[in-house]
Write a protein that holds these residues in place. Structure first.
Motif, PDB file in Angstrom:
ATOM      1  N   SER A 165      80.376  -3.732  85.718  1.00  0.00           N
ATOM      2  CA  SER A 165      79.961  -3.223  84.148  1.00  0.00           C
ATOM      3  C   SER A 165      81.227  -2.578  84.105  1.00  0.00           C
ATOM      4  O   SER A 165      81.492  -2.017  82.661  1.00  0.00           O
ATOM      5  CB  SER A 165      78.457  -2.336  84.029  1.00  0.00           C
TER       6      SER A 165
ATOM      7  N   ARG B 224      77.038  -2.646  92.741  1.00  0.00           N
ATOM      8  CA  ARG B 224      78.647  -3.865  92.711  1.00  0.00           C
ATOM      9  C   ARG B 224      78.264  -3.727  91.308  1.00  0.00           C
ATOM     10  O   ARG B 224      78.978  -4.054  90.272  1.00  0.00           O
ATOM     11  CB  ARG B 224      78.041  -5.354  93.543  1.00  0.00           C
ATOM     12  N   GLU B 225      76.979  -3.821  90.885  1.00  0.00           N
ATOM     13  CA  GLU B 225      76.705  -3.931  89.386  1.00  0.00           C
ATOM     14  C   GLU B 225      77.679  -2.664  88.210  1.00  0.00           C
ATOM     15  O   GLU B 225      77.907  -3.343  87.632  1.00  0.00           O
ATOM     16  CB  GLU B 225      74.963  -4.170  88.887  1.00  0.00           C
ATOM     17  N   GLU B 226      77.025  -1.709  89.167  1.00  0.00           N
ATOM     18  CA  GLU B 226      78.094  -0.517  88.434  1.00  0.00           C
ATOM     19  C   GLU B 226      79.254  -0.832  88.124  1.00  0.00           C
ATOM     20  O   GLU B 226      79.940  -0.298  87.001  1.00  0.00           O
ATOM     21  CB  GLU B 226      78.266   0.829  88.908  1.00  0.00           C
TER      22      GLU B 226
ATOM     23  N   PRO C  41      73.288  -3.933  95.798  1.00  0.00           N
ATOM     24  CA  PRO C  41      73.792  -4.137  94.551  1.00  0.00           C
ATOM     25  C   PRO C  41      73.756  -3.183  93.127  1.00  0.00           C
ATOM     26  O   PRO C  41      74.498  -3.881  92.739  1.00  0.00           O
ATOM     27  CB  PRO C  41      72.216  -5.095  94.455  1.00  0.00           C
ATOM     28  N   GLU C  42      73.287  -2.366  93.270  1.00  0.00           N
ATOM     29  CA  GLU C  42      73.068  -1.608  92.396  1.00  0.00           C
ATOM     30  C   GLU C  42      74.872  -0.558  91.608  1.00  0.00           C
ATOM     31  O   GLU C  42      75.108  -0.882  91.162  1.00  0.00           O
ATOM     32  CB  GLU C  42      72.727   0.108  91.957  1.00  0.00           C
TER      33      GLU C  42
END
Length: 368
Positions: free
Chosen positions: A152, A147-149, A144-145
Motif C-alpha cells: 500500500s 505485505r499489505e502494508e 499478510p498484514e
C-alpha cells in the motif's frame, strides 16, 4: 524534509547540528554526532537520531531488533570475513561500504552499532540519493498484514522495480541543498519517475550528465554481479548514489577531506558470549521453511577479540581520502540495508528487474 522539496541553507543546517562543515553539532555518546547526510532510513536508538558519525569518520548504524539487526550484522561479517574464500562474496565487497565490525558506546554498552565506511567522506558537496531496489519491499517471511502494508505504501513497486526513498541535491547558485523525502518518491508514477531522477542530477543550472554516465557504469557492474550469482536474495535493500556537487574539485584537483581520517578509538571490550545480538548466526536467523533456502555455507569470523569496543578492525580509515580527485572518483554507488537478505538457489530476479529498470530510466535521461 517535505514531499515537494525543502531548501536548507548553511545556517539552518548548523542549527540542526548536522552540517558537516559547520561548527554547531549535537554531540552524543563518545563524541558521536548525527550523520549529516542521512537521506532515508529508520531513526531509532539514542535520541532517535538515526545514523551517527563517529569521531574517526566512520558511520554508526544501530542494530535493529532481532531478527533484522542480527541478520544484517552477520551478513556483513560473512561478506567481510578474513577467511572468506567465496569468490562471489569477495567480489561483492567492492559494492558495499567497508565494514569495521561492531561498536558500543562506553556509556551504554547494551547499544550495539554496525561500524561502516562513510562513502560520502571524500566529497565536498555530496549529492546523495537512496533508491530501494526490487519488485517488492517485503521478504517471504512477512505476515499478510506486513505485505499489505508495504504494498500500500507504493503499489507501483512491482511494476517500476525501484523507489526513490530520499535525496539531497546541492544547488550551485544558492549554495544550498534541496531535499526530497520518500513521500516525494511515492508520489512518482511510471510517467514521472524519470523526472524525479532528473531532479537528483540537476544542480540548478544544468543536468550533471557526467555523473549520470558514471553512475550508470557502476550500476551495470552491480547488475553483472547479480546476474552471475544464485546464493542470495535481497529484499528491502537500497542503492546509495553519490556524486560531487561542487564544480571546483573535479577533473584532477586536490580534494581536502571534510574530516581527518584517524584510527579507531578504543573503548570497552565487547564479548560475544555476553552479547545476545552476537548469538544469532546468519544461518540460524533464517526460518527453516524459507522457499528459497538451500544448503548454503555461511562463513563467519571466529571469536577473535581485540581490545576496545570495535571488533575485527586492523586497518586505518580514510586511506583513500588523499588521492587525486578526478571524474571517476566524483561518483559512488554502494549497496546498503541488509536486514532482509536470505540464502537462495536461483537468481534474484526481483532485484535484477529493479536494476535493469533503473538503468533504462537513467539511460533515457541521457538520450533526452
Amino acid at each position: 524534509m517535505s514531499a515537494d522539496g525543502q531548501i536548507m541553507d548553511s545556517s539552518s543546517l548548523e542549527k540542526l547540528g548536522n552540517n558537516k562543515n559547520g561548527s554547531v553539532k549535537q554531540v552524543l555518546l563518545d563524541g558521536c554526532v548525527p550523520f549529516s547526510h542521512q537521506v532515508a532510513g529508520h531513526k531509532c536508538g539514542i535520541n532517535n537520531t538515526g545514523v551517527l558519525q563517529h569521531p574517526d569518520g566512520t558511520i554508526l548504524k544501530q542494530l535493529q531488533a532481532p531478527p533484522r539487526g542480527p541478520r544484517e550484522m552477520n551478513f556483513y561479517k560473512q561478506v567481510f570475513a578474513k577467511d572468506c574464500t567465496d569468490t562471489r562474496l569477495l567480489e561483492l565487497q567492492q559494492y558495499l561500504p567497508k565494514f569495521y565490525g561492531t561498536w558500543a558506546p562506553r556509556e551504554s554498552s547494551h547499544e550495539l552499532f554496525l561500524k561502516l565506511e562513510d562513502v560520502t567522506r571524500r566529497f565536498l558537496r555530496p549529492c546523495i540519493m537512496d533508491v530501494k531496489i526490487g519488485r517488492r519491499s517485503y521478504d517471504p517471511f512477512a505476515s499478510p498484514e506486513k505485505r499489505e502494508e508495504q504494498i500500500s505504501k507504493y503499489p507501483l513497486m512491482e511494476e517500476i522495480g525501484f523507489l526513490l526513498l530520499g535525496m539531497r541535491v546541492y544547488q550551485i547558485d544558492s549554495d544550498s541543498y534541496i531535499t526530497h523525502d520518500q513521500l516525494y518518491g511515492r508520489s512518482l508514477g511510471k510517467d514521472t519517475v524519470k523526472n524525479g531522477l532528473t531532479k537528483f542530477f540537476h544542480n540548478g543550472r544544468e543536468l550533471q550528465r557526467y555523473a549520470v554516465s558514471l553512475i550508470i557504469s557502476k550500476i551495470r557492474s552491480i547488475l553483472h554481479w547479480f546476474e552471475s550469482q544464485t546464493k542470495l536474495h535481497f529484499y528491502a535493500s537500497s542503492l546509495l548514489l553519490v556524486y560531487e556537487g561542487s564544480p571546483h574539485i573535479i577533473n584532477g584537483s586536490r580534494h581536502k577531506p571534510a574530516d581527518p581520517g584517524t584510527k579507531h578509538q578504543q573503548g570497552e571490550p565487547q564479548s560475544n558470549s555476553n552479547n545476545p545480538h552476537e548469538a544469532l548466526s546468519f544461518q540460524s536467523s533464517l526460518t527453516h521453511s524459507h522457499p528459497y533456502c538451500h544448503n548454503v555455507q555461511h562463513e563467519r569470523n571466529g571469536n577473535r577479540k581485540r581490545g576496545g569496543s570495535v571488533e575485527e578492525e586492523d586497518e586505518e580509515i580514510g586511506m583513500g581520502d588523499k588521492k587525486q580527485f578526478g571524474q571517476e572518483e566524483a561518483v559512488e554507488v554502494k549497496m546498503i540495508d541488509f536486514a532482509h537478505v536470505f540464502p537462495s538457489d536461483c537468481p534474484d530476479e526481483s532485484y535484477i528487474y529493479g536494476l535493469r529498470n533503473l538503468l533504462s530510466t537513467l539511460e533515457q535521461m541521457l538520450k533526452d
